[in-house]
Design a protein around this motif. Structure first.
Motif, short mmCIF file in Angstrom:
data_model
loop_
_atom_site.label_atom_id
_atom_site.label_comp_id
_atom_site.label_asym_id
_atom_site.label_seq_id
_atom_site.Cartn_x
_atom_site.Cartn_y
_atom_site.Cartn_z
N LEU A 133 -4.41 -35.96 -21.27
CA LEU A 133 -4.11 -34.54 -21.43
C LEU A 133 -3.05 -34.34 -22.51
CD1 LEU A 133 -4.56 -31.64 -20.37
CD2 LEU A 133 -2.68 -32.06 -18.79
N GLN A 180 -4.58 -34.73 -25.97
CA GLN A 180 -5.36 -33.54 -26.32
C GLN A 180 -4.44 -32.40 -26.74
OE1 GLN A 180 -8.59 -33.28 -26.69
NE2 GLN A 180 -8.48 -31.12 -27.21
N GLN A 181 -3.36 -32.20 -26.01
CA GLN A 181 -2.42 -31.14 -26.35
C GLN A 181 -1.76 -31.40 -27.70
OE1 GLN A 181 -1.77 -28.23 -24.86
NE2 GLN A 181 -3.40 -28.67 -23.41
N GLU A 187 -4.26 -30.49 -30.43
CA GLU A 187 -4.34 -29.03 -30.61
C GLU A 187 -3.10 -28.49 -31.30
OE1 GLU A 187 -5.18 -27.30 -26.82
OE2 GLU A 187 -7.12 -28.30 -26.66
N GLY A 188 -1.94 -29.05 -30.97
CA GLY A 188 -0.71 -28.61 -31.61
C GLY A 188 -0.70 -28.93 -33.09
#
Length: 116
Positions: free
Chosen positions: A21, A24-25, A28-29
Motif C-alpha cells: 500500500l 502504491q501511495q 501516486e504521489g
C-alpha cells in the motif's frame, strides 16, 4: 506455540500489505508531483511499431536504430581484437594454474609415498 506462530504470520501478512500500500501511495504521489499526466514519461524504454511494420526503440528518449547497434558491435569487436594486457593476464593465469597443479600433484605424491 501455535498462537505465537499464528500471530507472527498475521503480523507478517499485515506488514506485507502495508508495504505494498505504501509503494502504491508513493507512486501516486510522484505522479501528482509532476503536475501533468504525460504517458511518455512512464518508462525508460519504449517500443513502437511503424506503419511499414518496422519496430522503433527509444531508450531514455533517444531513438535507437539498427545502424547504431551495428556501429557499436563493430567497436566492440575492434576493442576485443587487441588487448595486450588482457592477453598477458590470461596467459599468466593459465601458467600459474599449470604450476600450482603440478605443485599440488608433487605434494600429494610425496605424501602418498611417505604414508605408504
Amino acid at each position: 506455540m501455535k498462537k505465537f506462530i499464528l500471530k507472527f504470520f498475521l503480523l507478517v501478512i499485515t506488514l506485507f500489505f502495508g508495504v505494498l500500500l505504501g509503494m502504491q501511495q508513493a507512486n501516486e504521489g510522484l505522479l501528482q508531483m509532476k503536475g501533468f499526466d504525460d504517458k511518455t514519461f512512464g518508462g525508460a524504454f519504449h517500443l513502437k511499431k511503424t506503419e511499414a511494420g518496422e519496430v522503433e526503440a527509444a531508450v531514455l528518449g533517444q531513438e535507437i536504430t539498427a545502424h547504431d547497434i551495428e556501429e557499436k558491435q563493430k567497436k566492440l569487436e575492434e576493442m576485443k581484437a587487441f588487448h595486450f594486457l588482457s592477453n598477458l593476464g590470461s596467459r599468466l593465469g593459465d601458467m600459474l594454474s599449470i604450476i600450482f597443479q603440478q605443485l599440488t600433484n608433487l605434494v600429494v605424491s610425496s605424501l602418498d609415498k611417505a604414508l605408504s
